[in-house]
Write a protein that holds these residues in place. Structure first.
Motif, short mmCIF file in Angstrom:
data_model
loop_
_atom_site.label_atom_id
_atom_site.label_comp_id
_atom_site.label_asym_id
_atom_site.label_seq_id
_atom_site.Cartn_x
_atom_site.Cartn_y
_atom_site.Cartn_z
N LEU A 45 7.62 2.11 -3.52
CA LEU A 45 7.46 2.78 -5.02
C LEU A 45 7.73 1.61 -5.92
N MET A 46 6.97 1.38 -6.89
CA MET A 46 6.95 0.30 -7.94
C MET A 46 7.07 0.85 -9.31
N GLY A 47 8.42 0.78 -9.70
CA GLY A 47 8.74 1.35 -11.12
C GLY A 47 8.69 2.70 -11.12
N PRO A 48 9.46 3.41 -10.22
CA PRO A 48 8.93 5.10 -10.17
C PRO A 48 9.58 5.58 -11.41
N VAL A 49 8.91 6.74 -11.86
CA VAL A 49 9.65 7.76 -12.57
C VAL A 49 9.87 9.07 -11.86
N GLY A 50 10.51 10.00 -12.21
CA GLY A 50 10.82 11.01 -11.43
C GLY A 50 12.15 11.69 -11.21
N VAL A 51 13.03 10.88 -11.79
CA VAL A 51 14.53 11.38 -11.75
C VAL A 51 15.10 11.24 -13.08
N LEU B 55 10.40 1.45 0.17
CA LEU B 55 10.63 0.24 -0.37
C LEU B 55 10.65 0.51 -1.93
N LEU B 56 11.64 0.15 -2.72
CA LEU B 56 11.51 0.14 -4.07
C LEU B 56 11.57 -1.28 -4.72
N LEU B 57 10.39 -1.47 -5.61
CA LEU B 57 10.12 -2.63 -5.98
C LEU B 57 10.13 -2.71 -7.58
N TRP B 58 11.20 -3.49 -8.25
CA TRP B 58 11.19 -3.04 -9.76
C TRP B 58 11.35 -4.67 -10.34
N GLY B 59 10.67 -4.46 -11.57
CA GLY B 59 10.89 -5.58 -12.52
C GLY B 59 12.13 -5.44 -13.39
N ARG B 60 12.73 -6.70 -13.42
CA ARG B 60 14.02 -6.72 -14.31
C ARG B 60 13.59 -6.38 -15.67
N GLU B 61 12.36 -6.91 -16.09
CA GLU B 61 11.87 -6.60 -17.58
C GLU B 61 11.15 -5.50 -17.84
N ASP B 62 11.38 -4.17 -16.75
CA ASP B 62 10.56 -2.97 -16.93
C ASP B 62 11.06 -2.28 -18.30
N ARG B 63 10.19 -2.13 -19.23
CA ARG B 63 10.57 -1.49 -20.46
C ARG B 63 10.12 0.13 -20.27
N MET B 64 9.38 0.33 -19.30
CA MET B 64 9.07 1.86 -19.08
C MET B 64 9.98 2.57 -18.44
N PRO C 265 4.07 -4.77 -11.27
CA PRO C 265 4.01 -5.96 -10.16
C PRO C 265 2.76 -6.22 -9.78
N MET C 266 1.91 -5.05 -9.35
CA MET C 266 0.70 -5.36 -8.71
C MET C 266 -0.55 -5.99 -9.48
N VAL C 267 -0.26 -5.99 -11.04
CA VAL C 267 -0.80 -6.53 -11.78
C VAL C 267 -0.36 -7.80 -12.27
N GLU C 268 0.80 -7.86 -12.62
CA GLU C 268 1.54 -9.30 -12.88
C GLU C 268 1.63 -10.38 -12.03
N ARG C 269 1.84 -9.83 -10.50
CA ARG C 269 2.14 -10.51 -9.59
C ARG C 269 1.44 -10.12 -8.15
N PRO C 270 0.12 -10.04 -8.30
CA PRO C 270 -0.54 -9.30 -7.24
C PRO C 270 -0.50 -9.82 -6.00
N GLU C 271 -0.70 -11.14 -5.86
CA GLU C 271 -0.64 -11.88 -4.34
C GLU C 271 1.12 -11.74 -4.04
#
Length: 313
Positions: free
Chosen positions: A160-166, A251-260, A288-294
């Motif tokens: 889950l990357m930046g998940p919404v739903g809670v 797996l939860l993957l989060w960007g610390r600068e996630d504004r969404m 993250p898959m766009v900002e840091r794909p590799e």
């Protein structure tokens, strides 16, 4: 002199009118090239009441397939750089969700999370796929979690990357704007699009202005459609009552600068899925898959290897 001024005015108007259209053509060309480099092709999949546009490709041997689910207002193209790392040893299935991309929009079509998850099950059935590793971004993570909780026999693992739903533990920029009647996804002008785009990523890749103009026009043209889809998914039940049903490796993957979606939301996910693993990255926003794909692919590869080892053990 008048003719010269008229010609200049005509050229300005023509340039203003065609600029987004040129961007749209260029975007389609780049997408086809990216798809070829990623070794996936467009495959329509007929399900009940509609046909979903998908990218599919990859190996069809022993490794279970990957299902990649994009977020609200996005499309399957977001995954092209990421999936390049997995087509050698996994079959991959990347749909445009109903109402998004090339899958088309139907007024009153039901774009709730439960309905979108049901469509994913129908798509897997139509594709002859039993079980998948699910990767979801934002709303796609919401749908993926719903799948893991309500169709556990179909899901092997969950990323889950930046998940919404809670329910959010603290005020969120998007929610505050929605309450003010200024939903950032519902674009009226290029200036609004630029503000929205800045919210999506902390470290976006370079994108030519002509492509941004085309994307901006797409959001403007689809504003009424996106409003209906947003209402349906935003009014869907939150996941807290069902998080304990998620028993697969997560797996939860989060960007610390996630504004969404604020990183503070991870507390709720970790409380509901205590076996989940949380990874937080500096300098990364909502995609993250766009900002840091590799790097994202490497992180997911490590997670997948751990899933396989736990199954063998």
């Amino acid at each position: 002199m008048f003719l010269i001024l008229a010609l200049i005015a005509t050229l300005i108007v023509w340039g203003w009118w065609t600029y987004p259209r040129i961007g749209g053509l260029l975007f389609d060309l780049i997408t086809r090239l990216e798809a070829r480099l990623s070794r996936v092709t467009e495959v329509p999949v007929a399900i009940e009441r509609m046909t979903l546009a998908t990218f599919q490709g990859g190996a069809r041997h022993n490794a279970p397939p990957l299902l990649l689910i994009h977020g609200f207002s996005a499309d399957k193209n977001l995954w092209l750089r990421f999936v390049r790392s997995f087509v050698a040893d996994h079959r991959v299935l990347i749909p445009d969700l109903a109402g998004h991309g090339k899958s088309g929009f139907e007024a009153g079509g039901d774009y709730s999370i439960a309905a979108q998850a049901q469509r994913m099950v129908e798509m897997l059935d139509a594709s002859g796929i039993d079980k998948v590793h699910v990767v979801g971004s934002s709303m796609g993570a919401y749908i993926g979690t719903w799948l893991a909780a309500h169709y556990p026999e179909r899901v092997l693992s969950l990323a889950l990357m930046g998940p919404v739903g809670v329910n959010l533990p603290q005020p969120n920029e998007v929610e505050e704007l929605v309450k003010q009647g200024r939903n950032p996804f519902l674009i009226h002008s290029r200036a609004e699009f630029d503000r929205f785009f800045a919210m999506t990523m902390a470290s976006p890749p370079w994108i030519p202005g002509v492509l941004l103009a085309a994307e901006s026009q797409t959001y403007i043209d689809r504003r009424a459609e996106l409003a209906e889809i947003f209402d349906d998914f935003h009014d869907s039940p939150r996941m807290e009552p069902w998080l304990s049903r998620v028993r697969v490796p997560t797996l939860l993957l989060w960007g610390r600068e996630d504004r969404m979606v604020p990183l503070a939301s991870a507390q709720t996910w970790m409380a509901g899925i205590p076996h989940a693993r949380l990874e937080c990255w500096d300098g990364v926003g909502h995609l993250p898959m766009v900002e840091r794909p590799e790097r994202t692919a490497a992180q997911y590869r490590e997670f997948l290897n751990g899933v396989r080892e736990s199954c063998i053990a």
